[in-house]
Design a protein around this motif. Sequence first.
Motif, PDB file in Angstrom:
ATOM      1  N   TYR A 164       0.845  -1.210   0.000  1.00  0.00           N
ATOM      2  CA  TYR A 164       0.000   0.000   0.000  1.00  0.00           C
ATOM      3  C   TYR A 164       0.878   1.258   0.000  1.00  0.00           C
ATOM      4  CZ  TYR A 164      -4.059  -2.973   0.844  1.00  0.00           C
ATOM      5  OH  TYR A 164      -5.035  -3.922   0.712  1.00  0.00           O
ATOM      6  N   ARG A 165       1.991   1.195   0.713  1.00  0.00           N
ATOM      7  CA  ARG A 165       2.916   2.335   0.724  1.00  0.00           C
ATOM      8  C   ARG A 165       3.510   2.560  -0.673  1.00  0.00           C
ATOM      9  NH1 ARG A 165       5.049   4.278   5.565  1.00  0.00           N
ATOM     10  NH2 ARG A 165       4.103   3.362   7.424  1.00  0.00           N
ATOM     11  N   ALA A 166       3.860   1.472  -1.354  1.00  0.00           N
ATOM     12  CA  ALA A 166       4.451   1.584  -2.696  1.00  0.00           C
ATOM     13  C   ALA A 166       3.456   2.235  -3.659  1.00  0.00           C
ATOM     14  CB  ALA A 166       4.875   0.204  -3.202  1.00  0.00           C
TER      15      ALA A 166
ATOM     16  N   ILE B 267      -8.915  -1.003  -4.890  1.00  0.00           N
ATOM     17  CA  ILE B 267      -7.488  -1.124  -4.587  1.00  0.00           C
ATOM     18  C   ILE B 267      -7.274  -2.340  -3.683  1.00  0.00           C
ATOM     19  CG2 ILE B 267      -5.545  -0.021  -3.369  1.00  0.00           C
ATOM     20  CD1 ILE B 267      -6.301   1.298  -6.079  1.00  0.00           C
ATOM     21  N   ARG B 268      -8.121  -2.467  -2.658  1.00  0.00           N
ATOM     22  CA  ARG B 268      -7.970  -3.575  -1.712  1.00  0.00           C
ATOM     23  C   ARG B 268      -8.151  -4.914  -2.412  1.00  0.00           C
ATOM     24  NH1 ARG B 268      -6.937  -1.652   2.869  1.00  0.00           N
ATOM     25  NH2 ARG B 268      -6.749  -3.755   3.663  1.00  0.00           N
ATOM     26  N   SER B 269      -9.127  -4.973  -3.312  1.00  0.00           N
ATOM     27  CA  SER B 269      -9.388  -6.242  -3.965  1.00  0.00           C
ATOM     28  C   SER B 269      -8.197  -6.690  -4.826  1.00  0.00           C
ATOM     29  CB  SER B 269     -10.710  -6.110  -4.725  1.00  0.00           C
ATOM     30  OG  SER B 269     -10.652  -6.742  -5.940  1.00  0.00           O
TER      31      SER B 269
ATOM     32  N   ARG C  67      -3.398  -5.458   8.077  1.00  0.00           N
ATOM     33  CA  ARG C  67      -4.581  -5.024   8.823  1.00  0.00           C
ATOM     34  C   ARG C  67      -5.750  -5.998   8.652  1.00  0.00           C
ATOM     35  NH1 ARG C  67      -0.903  -2.135   9.416  1.00  0.00           N
ATOM     36  NH2 ARG C  67      -0.768   0.034  10.078  1.00  0.00           N
ATOM     37  N   ASP C  68      -5.755  -6.691   7.491  1.00  0.00           N
ATOM     38  CA  ASP C  68      -6.901  -7.544   7.120  1.00  0.00           C
ATOM     39  C   ASP C  68      -6.455  -8.954   6.755  1.00  0.00           C
ATOM     40  OD1 ASP C  68      -5.461  -6.843   4.875  1.00  0.00           O
ATOM     41  OD2 ASP C  68      -7.195  -6.770   3.556  1.00  0.00           O
ATOM     42  N   ILE C  69      -5.299  -9.379   7.254  1.00  0.00           N
ATOM     43  CA  ILE C  69      -4.758 -10.678   6.824  1.00  0.00           C
ATOM     44  C   ILE C  69      -5.610 -11.823   7.384  1.00  0.00           C
ATOM     45  CG2 ILE C  69      -2.687 -12.110   6.613  1.00  0.00           C
ATOM     46  CD1 ILE C  69      -2.566  -9.200   5.378  1.00  0.00           C
TER      47      ILE C  69
ATOM     48  N   ILE D 234      -8.703   5.996  10.613  1.00  0.00           N
ATOM     49  CA  ILE D 234      -9.123   5.789   9.219  1.00  0.00           C
ATOM     50  C   ILE D 234      -9.148   4.291   8.900  1.00  0.00           C
ATOM     51  CG2 ILE D 234      -8.633   6.301   6.793  1.00  0.00           C
ATOM     52  CD1 ILE D 234      -7.054   8.776   7.771  1.00  0.00           C
ATOM     53  N   ASP D 235      -8.119   3.568   9.346  1.00  0.00           N
ATOM     54  CA  ASP D 235      -8.027   2.132   9.048  1.00  0.00           C
ATOM     55  C   ASP D 235      -9.161   1.335   9.722  1.00  0.00           C
ATOM     56  OD1 ASP D 235      -5.731   2.623   7.577  1.00  0.00           O
ATOM     57  OD2 ASP D 235      -4.343   1.941   9.134  1.00  0.00           O
ATOM     58  N   SER D 236      -9.574   1.755  10.914  1.00  0.00           N
ATOM     59  CA  SER D 236     -10.613   1.005  11.643  1.00  0.00           C
ATOM     60  C   SER D 236     -12.019   1.358  11.193  1.00  0.00           C
ATOM     61  CB  SER D 236     -10.532   1.276  13.147  1.00  0.00           C
ATOM     62  OG  SER D 236      -9.225   1.240  13.591  1.00  0.00           O
TER      63      SER D 236
HETATM   64  O1  CDP Z   1       4.232  -0.244   9.721  1.00  0.00           O
HETATM   65  P1  CDP Z   1       3.079   0.671   9.946  1.00  0.00           P
HETATM   66  O2  CDP Z   1       2.244   0.223  11.091  1.00  0.00           O
HETATM   67  O3  CDP Z   1       3.413   2.101  10.007  1.00  0.00           O
HETATM   68  O4  CDP Z   1       2.093   0.559   8.706  1.00  0.00           O
HETATM   69  P2  CDP Z   1       2.103  -0.449   7.505  1.00  0.00           P
HETATM   70  O5  CDP Z   1       1.917  -1.834   7.972  1.00  0.00           O
HETATM   71  O6  CDP Z   1       3.273  -0.144   6.662  1.00  0.00           O
HETATM   72  O7  CDP Z   1       0.755  -0.050   6.748  1.00  0.00           O
HETATM   73  C1  CDP Z   1       0.576   1.243   6.203  1.00  0.00           C
HETATM   74  C2  CDP Z   1      -0.890   1.466   5.910  1.00  0.00           C
HETATM   75  O8  CDP Z   1      -1.312   0.600   4.863  1.00  0.00           O
HETATM   76  C3  CDP Z   1      -1.862   1.199   7.046  1.00  0.00           C
HETATM   77  O9  CDP Z   1      -2.002   2.299   7.920  1.00  0.00           O
HETATM   78  C4  CDP Z   1      -3.152   0.893   6.289  1.00  0.00           C
HETATM   79  O10 CDP Z   1      -3.806   2.070   5.895  1.00  0.00           O
HETATM   80  C5  CDP Z   1      -2.647   0.195   5.036  1.00  0.00           C
HETATM   81  N1  CDP Z   1      -2.722  -1.274   5.114  1.00  0.00           N
HETATM   82  C6  CDP Z   1      -3.945  -1.862   4.887  1.00  0.00           C
HETATM   83  O11 CDP Z   1      -4.945  -1.176   4.718  1.00  0.00           O
HETATM   84  N2  CDP Z   1      -4.049  -3.219   4.851  1.00  0.00           N
HETATM   85  C7  CDP Z   1      -2.985  -3.997   5.047  1.00  0.00           C
HETATM   86  N3  CDP Z   1      -3.105  -5.331   4.981  1.00  0.00           N
HETATM   87  C8  CDP Z   1      -1.731  -3.409   5.304  1.00  0.00           C
HETATM   88  C9  CDP Z   1      -1.627  -2.032   5.354  1.00  0.00           C
END
Ligand code: CDP
Length: 226
Positions: free
Chosen positions: A39-41, A108-110, A130-132, A183-185
């Motif tokens: 997601y960062r990339a 994007i998520r899909s 976050r959603d693994i 935002i994520d939650s």
């Molecule tokens: O390492 P850090 O906790 O800073 O965050 P990250 O794992 O690099 O994830 C960055 C962002 O990507 C998160 O804040 C989410 O918005 C998103 N993300 C997500 O939505 N779903 C995932 N499986 C992983 C990350």
Amino acid sequence: KKDTLTIAIDGPAAAGKSTVAKMVAKELACIYIDTGAMYRALTLQAMNHSVDVNDEEALTALLLKTTIELKQTIEGQKVFIDNQDVTGAIRSLEVTNTVSYVAKHPKIRSEMVNRQQALAAKRDVVMDGRDIGTHVLPDAEVKIFLVATVEERAKRRHEENIKNGIASDLAELKKEIEQRDQIDSKREASPLVKAEDALEIDTTSLTINEVAQQILEQAKKIKHTK
Ligand code: CDP
Ligand code: CDP
């Protein structure tokens, strides 16, 4: 029945997911997959191509023509966009503050979930995000949900920054983490939430070794029943 071992680690920002996931992967000789890096990339790619992160269609089109690779090297895992090393660039403050807006979009998520499932197919993996446990690997044998107080998480990032010689403001970090968690939650598409069958570990007063040991114990239980 599948014969691979898959470990899903989820939780809010700076709960220790990647640090512990890497340790567990090394111990069990499996591959570590950092889904947050993907997601960062895409966030970095959008910024570099002046694509509005609120424009789901444009972002999705960009993602579909972008190759994101996680490569294991002797110096650790590196992230590449179309063969360019962006390992450092995706950790910038600008990317960190923008990534949750990119990760909100269902399309994007899909696409990300498809790519992540392909990476995990037929091999032993430790995957964090976050959603693994809830969406990417719902059949994972081990599901972990790491939590810690926001004060502790901000402190950890702060100490990490200081160690790496990066300017750091504890109060700013706390704000950034709280905002991203919010935002994520609260998003509609696969929000950050503990899977029903995940083991929650509060790491606030645990060392990284103690957390890794607890996860390895869960993994060993699974291996013995196979
Ligand atoms: O390492 P850090 O906790 O800073 O965050 P990250 O794992 O690099 O994830 C960055 C962002 O990507 C998160 O804040 C989410 O918005 C998103 N993300 C997500 O939505 N779903 C995932 N499986 C992983 C990350
Ligand atoms: O991946 P996530 O954003 O969940 O966290 P991380 O990037 O692994 O960062 C956690 C930071 O807190 C690292 O500097 C760890 O060394 C430190 N830490 C931890 O992860 N777990 C503890 N129990 C104590 C400290």
